[in-house]
Write a protein that holds these residues in place. Sequence first.
Motif, PDB file in Angstrom:
ATOM      1  N   PRO A  79     117.027  -1.539   9.528  1.00 55.29           N
ATOM      2  CA  PRO A  79     117.622  -0.493  10.348  1.00 55.29           C
ATOM      3  C   PRO A  79     117.298  -0.731  11.829  1.00 55.29           C
ATOM      4  N   GLU A  80     118.127  -0.157  12.664  1.00 61.02           N
ATOM      5  CA  GLU A  80     117.896  -0.279  14.105  1.00 61.02           C
ATOM      6  C   GLU A  80     116.693   0.572  14.466  1.00 61.02           C
ATOM      7  N   PHE A  81     115.815   0.026  15.253  1.00 62.60           N
ATOM      8  CA  PHE A  81     114.576   0.703  15.594  1.00 62.60           C
ATOM      9  C   PHE A  81     114.740   1.375  16.949  1.00 62.60           C
ATOM     10  N   ASN A  82     114.872   2.653  16.927  1.00 60.77           N
ATOM     11  CA  ASN A  82     115.015   3.453  18.132  1.00 60.77           C
ATOM     12  C   ASN A  82     113.928   4.513  18.131  1.00 60.77           C
ATOM     13  N   PHE A  83     112.950   4.361  18.958  1.00 61.29           N
ATOM     14  CA  PHE A  83     111.841   5.311  18.992  1.00 61.29           C
ATOM     15  C   PHE A  83     111.825   5.988  20.357  1.00 61.29           C
ATOM     16  N   ASN A  84     112.417   7.143  20.413  1.00 60.18           N
ATOM     17  CA  ASN A  84     112.460   7.916  21.652  1.00 60.18           C
ATOM     18  C   ASN A  84     111.765   9.254  21.439  1.00 60.18           C
ATOM     19  N   ALA A  85     110.560   9.207  20.968  1.00 61.95           N
ATOM     20  CA  ALA A  85     109.824  10.442  20.728  1.00 61.95           C
ATOM     21  C   ALA A  85     109.033  10.798  21.964  1.00 61.95           C
ATOM     22  N   ARG A  86     109.048  12.071  22.274  1.00 61.36           N
ATOM     23  CA  ARG A  86     108.260  12.554  23.408  1.00 61.36           C
ATOM     24  C   ARG A  86     107.056  13.277  22.844  1.00 61.36           C
ATOM     25  N   LEU A  87     105.911  12.736  23.060  1.00 62.64           N
ATOM     26  CA  LEU A  87     104.684  13.344  22.558  1.00 62.64           C
ATOM     27  C   LEU A  87     104.064  14.158  23.677  1.00 62.64           C
ATOM     28  N   ASN A  88     104.005  15.432  23.469  1.00 66.82           N
ATOM     29  CA  ASN A  88     103.407  16.325  24.453  1.00 66.82           C
ATOM     30  C   ASN A  88     102.321  17.109  23.726  1.00 66.82           C
ATOM     31  N   LEU A  89     101.200  16.448  23.525  1.00 65.21           N
ATOM     32  CA  LEU A  89     100.092  17.072  22.804  1.00 65.21           C
ATOM     33  C   LEU A  89      99.034  17.529  23.784  1.00 65.21           C
ATOM     34  N   ASN A  90      98.546  18.712  23.574  1.00 67.21           N
ATOM     35  CA  ASN A  90      97.445  19.236  24.365  1.00 67.21           C
ATOM     36  C   ASN A  90      96.174  19.081  23.533  1.00 67.21           C
ATOM     37  N   LEU A  91      95.480  17.958  23.707  1.00 71.52           N
ATOM     38  CA  LEU A  91      94.308  17.660  22.888  1.00 71.52           C
ATOM     39  C   LEU A  91      93.127  18.570  23.200  1.00 71.52           C
ATOM     40  N   ASP A  92      93.116  19.179  24.376  1.00 69.68           N
ATOM     41  CA  ASP A  92      92.005  20.077  24.720  1.00 69.68           C
ATOM     42  C   ASP A  92      91.987  21.300  23.807  1.00 69.68           C
ATOM     43  N   LYS A  93      93.142  21.645  23.277  1.00 72.43           N
ATOM     44  CA  LYS A  93      93.217  22.792  22.382  1.00 72.43           C
ATOM     45  C   LYS A  93      92.568  22.466  21.028  1.00 72.43           C
ATOM     46  N   TYR A  94      92.618  21.195  20.607  1.00 69.39           N
ATOM     47  CA  TYR A  94      92.118  20.802  19.288  1.00 69.39           C
ATOM     48  C   TYR A  94      90.714  20.223  19.327  1.00 69.39           C
ATOM     49  N   ILE A  95      90.370  19.532  20.379  1.00 65.27           N
ATOM     50  CA  ILE A  95      89.047  18.913  20.455  1.00 65.27           C
ATOM     51  C   ILE A  95      88.155  19.814  21.295  1.00 65.27           C
ATOM     52  N   THR A  96      87.445  20.670  20.588  1.00 67.00           N
ATOM     53  CA  THR A  96      86.501  21.579  21.232  1.00 67.00           C
ATOM     54  C   THR A  96      85.099  21.040  20.999  1.00 67.00           C
ATOM     55  N   PRO A  97      84.127  21.554  21.712  1.00 72.20           N
ATOM     56  CA  PRO A  97      82.744  21.095  21.473  1.00 72.20           C
ATOM     57  C   PRO A  97      82.289  21.326  20.028  1.00 72.20           C
ATOM     58  N   THR A  98      82.737  22.392  19.395  1.00 73.61           N
ATOM     59  CA  THR A  98      82.341  22.663  18.009  1.00 73.61           C
ATOM     60  C   THR A  98      82.884  21.585  17.071  1.00 73.61           C
ATOM     61  N   VAL A  99      84.149  21.203  17.273  1.00 67.77           N
ATOM     62  CA  VAL A  99      84.743  20.149  16.442  1.00 67.77           C
ATOM     63  C   VAL A  99      84.023  18.835  16.674  1.00 67.77           C
ATOM     64  N   LEU A 100      83.711  18.544  17.922  1.00 73.42           N
ATOM     65  CA  LEU A 100      83.026  17.299  18.250  1.00 73.42           C
ATOM     66  C   LEU A 100      81.633  17.259  17.628  1.00 73.42           C
ATOM     67  N   TYR A 101      80.883  18.363  17.737  1.00 74.75           N
ATOM     68  CA  TYR A 101      79.541  18.396  17.152  1.00 74.75           C
ATOM     69  C   TYR A 101      79.617  18.330  15.618  1.00 74.75           C
ATOM     70  N   SER A 102      80.588  18.981  15.024  1.00 77.69           N
ATOM     71  CA  SER A 102      80.750  18.921  13.568  1.00 77.69           C
ATOM     72  C   SER A 102      81.044  17.488  13.126  1.00 77.69           C
ATOM     73  N   PHE A 103      81.920  16.804  13.849  1.00 80.26           N
ATOM     74  CA  PHE A 103      82.247  15.416  13.538  1.00 80.26           C
ATOM     75  C   PHE A 103      81.020  14.516  13.662  1.00 80.26           C
ATOM     76  N   LEU A 104      80.247  14.696  14.719  1.00 82.41           N
ATOM     77  CA  LEU A 104      79.041  13.883  14.904  1.00 82.41           C
ATOM     78  C   LEU A 104      77.993  14.181  13.829  1.00 82.41           C
ATOM     79  N   PHE A 105      77.856  15.450  13.456  1.00 82.33           N
ATOM     80  CA  PHE A 105      76.899  15.813  12.404  1.00 82.33           C
ATOM     81  C   PHE A 105      77.309  15.176  11.075  1.00 82.33           C
ATOM     82  N   PHE A 106      78.592  15.234  10.739  1.00 78.92           N
ATOM     83  CA  PHE A 106      79.095  14.630   9.509  1.00 78.92           C
ATOM     84  C   PHE A 106      78.845  13.124   9.513  1.00 78.92           C
ATOM     85  N   ASP A 107      79.084  12.471  10.652  1.00 79.18           N
ATOM     86  CA  ASP A 107      78.820  11.032  10.751  1.00 79.18           C
ATOM     87  C   ASP A 107      77.336  10.727  10.582  1.00 79.18           C
TER      88      ASP A 107
END
Length: 159
Positions: A113-141
């Motif tokens: 198939p013809e490969f046409n990738f015109n996706a616009r990614l507009n993600l606000n990562l600050d909303k998802y990566i909070t200090p709590t998520v980061l500390y939880s991830f580090l604790f799990f690791d």
Amino acid sequence: MNATEQQLWDYIDGNLNASDRKNIAEKIESDTEIKSLYEDLLKLNSAFGELDLDEPSMSFTRNVMESVASEPAPVAMKTQVDKKIIYGIGGFFVISLLILFGYVLYNSDLSMPEFNFNARLNLNLDKYITPTVLYSFLFFDLVIGLVFLDQFLRKKMHK
């Protein structure tokens, strides 16, 4: 065995205290039935005393141990699976996978198939990566790292 017989056996064996011994002696003297039972038990006790206990011969233990040693030791049952069966089962699965792969290739359109990738990614990562998520991830690791370190050290200790 009734209670009177038990008391008479205890009297004969000398297992009674002084007051019970005196009561049984009075019963024997006063009651003729108890006196005849007492005399029968005395005869039986003396007959038991005259019996010789059979003892095994001096070489009994040696004979038994030789008999045990001469018995063949039980062998653990070793079952072997014929390799033809294993190869047959493996061949069945390989042929099944090849047939499935051939069916997929036969029914698929092999054009790319013809490969046409015109996706616009507009993600606000600050909303998802909070200090709590980061500390939880580090604790799990950290926990996973300690588990792997423990397994590594245990394997090293066993060697």
